[in-house]
Design a protein around this motif. Sequence first.
Motif, short mmCIF file in Angstrom:
data_model
loop_
_atom_site.label_atom_id
_atom_site.label_comp_id
_atom_site.label_asym_id
_atom_site.label_seq_id
_atom_site.Cartn_x
_atom_site.Cartn_y
_atom_site.Cartn_z
N SER A 124 0.84 -1.20 0.00
CA SER A 124 0.00 0.00 0.00
C SER A 124 0.87 1.25 0.00
O SER A 124 2.08 1.18 0.28
CB SER A 124 -0.88 0.00 1.26
N PRO A 125 0.28 2.40 -0.28
CA PRO A 125 1.07 3.64 -0.23
C PRO A 125 1.71 3.87 1.15
O PRO A 125 2.86 4.31 1.23
CB PRO A 125 0.04 4.73 -0.56
N ASN A 126 1.00 3.56 2.22
CA ASN A 126 1.57 3.75 3.56
C ASN A 126 2.74 2.82 3.81
O ASN A 126 3.76 3.24 4.36
CB ASN A 126 0.50 3.54 4.64
N THR A 127 2.62 1.56 3.43
CA THR A 127 3.72 0.63 3.67
C THR A 127 4.89 0.91 2.73
O THR A 127 6.04 0.70 3.10
CB THR A 127 3.27 -0.84 3.57
N ARG A 128 4.61 1.42 1.55
CA ARG A 128 5.71 1.85 0.66
C ARG A 128 6.44 3.03 1.26
O ARG A 128 7.67 3.13 1.17
CB ARG A 128 5.18 2.17 -0.74
N ALA A 129 5.71 3.93 1.92
CA ALA A 129 6.35 5.07 2.58
C ALA A 129 7.27 4.58 3.70
O ALA A 129 8.37 5.14 3.88
CB ALA A 129 5.29 6.02 3.15
N LEU A 130 6.88 3.55 4.41
CA LEU A 130 7.73 3.00 5.48
C LEU A 130 8.98 2.35 4.89
O LEU A 130 10.09 2.59 5.36
CB LEU A 130 6.94 1.98 6.32
N ARG A 131 8.79 1.55 3.86
CA ARG A 131 9.94 0.91 3.19
C ARG A 131 10.90 1.96 2.64
O ARG A 131 12.11 1.86 2.82
CB ARG A 131 9.44 0.01 2.06
#
Length: 156
Positions: A15-22
Motif C-alpha cells: 500500500s502507499p503507507n507501507t511503501r512510505a515505510l519501506r
Amino acid sequence: MESKKKLLVVAHAPSPNTRALRDAVAQGAGHEDIENVEVTVLAPLEAGPDDVLACDAIILGTTENLGYMSGALKDFFDRSYYPCLEKTQGLPFTYYIRAGHDGTGTQRAIESITTGLRWKVVQQPLLCRGEFQTDFVAQCEELGLSVAASLDAGII
C-alpha cells in the motif's frame, strides 16, 4: 580500497503507507554521511537466499496479516531458510511491522524463524501499531539510519 558493506532491506509494501515505510528505511540507510554501505531494497517475492548470503546485515519489513507476517515474507523465509541455515549464523538483522492490531503474532513468527536461523537482533524491532501515523515514517527512517550507521562504523 575497502569494499562496501551490503545492507539488504526485504520489505512487503502493498500500500502507499507501507511503501512510505519501506522508502523511509531505505532513505535512512542511504544517508549521505554513511559512506561504506550499499543498500539493496527488494520485495520478498524478488529476494532469495543468494541475496541473504551476499549481505552483511538485513532489515525485514512486513504487514500484519491475520495476526501473522505477510505471505510474501513467509515465502521469502520458506525459500531462504535451508540454503542460509548453516551459512548466515550471526547475521545482524532487525525488522519493522506495520500492524493494524498489536503485531505480537507477527513478531513471534519472525522471532521463531530468525532464532532458528541464529540471526542476531541488532536493533530493537519497530512495531507500527494501530491507525497509520506519520511518525511511523520518521521511526522507519531512524531504523534504517541506525542499522546502516552501525554497519558503516563496524559495530555490527
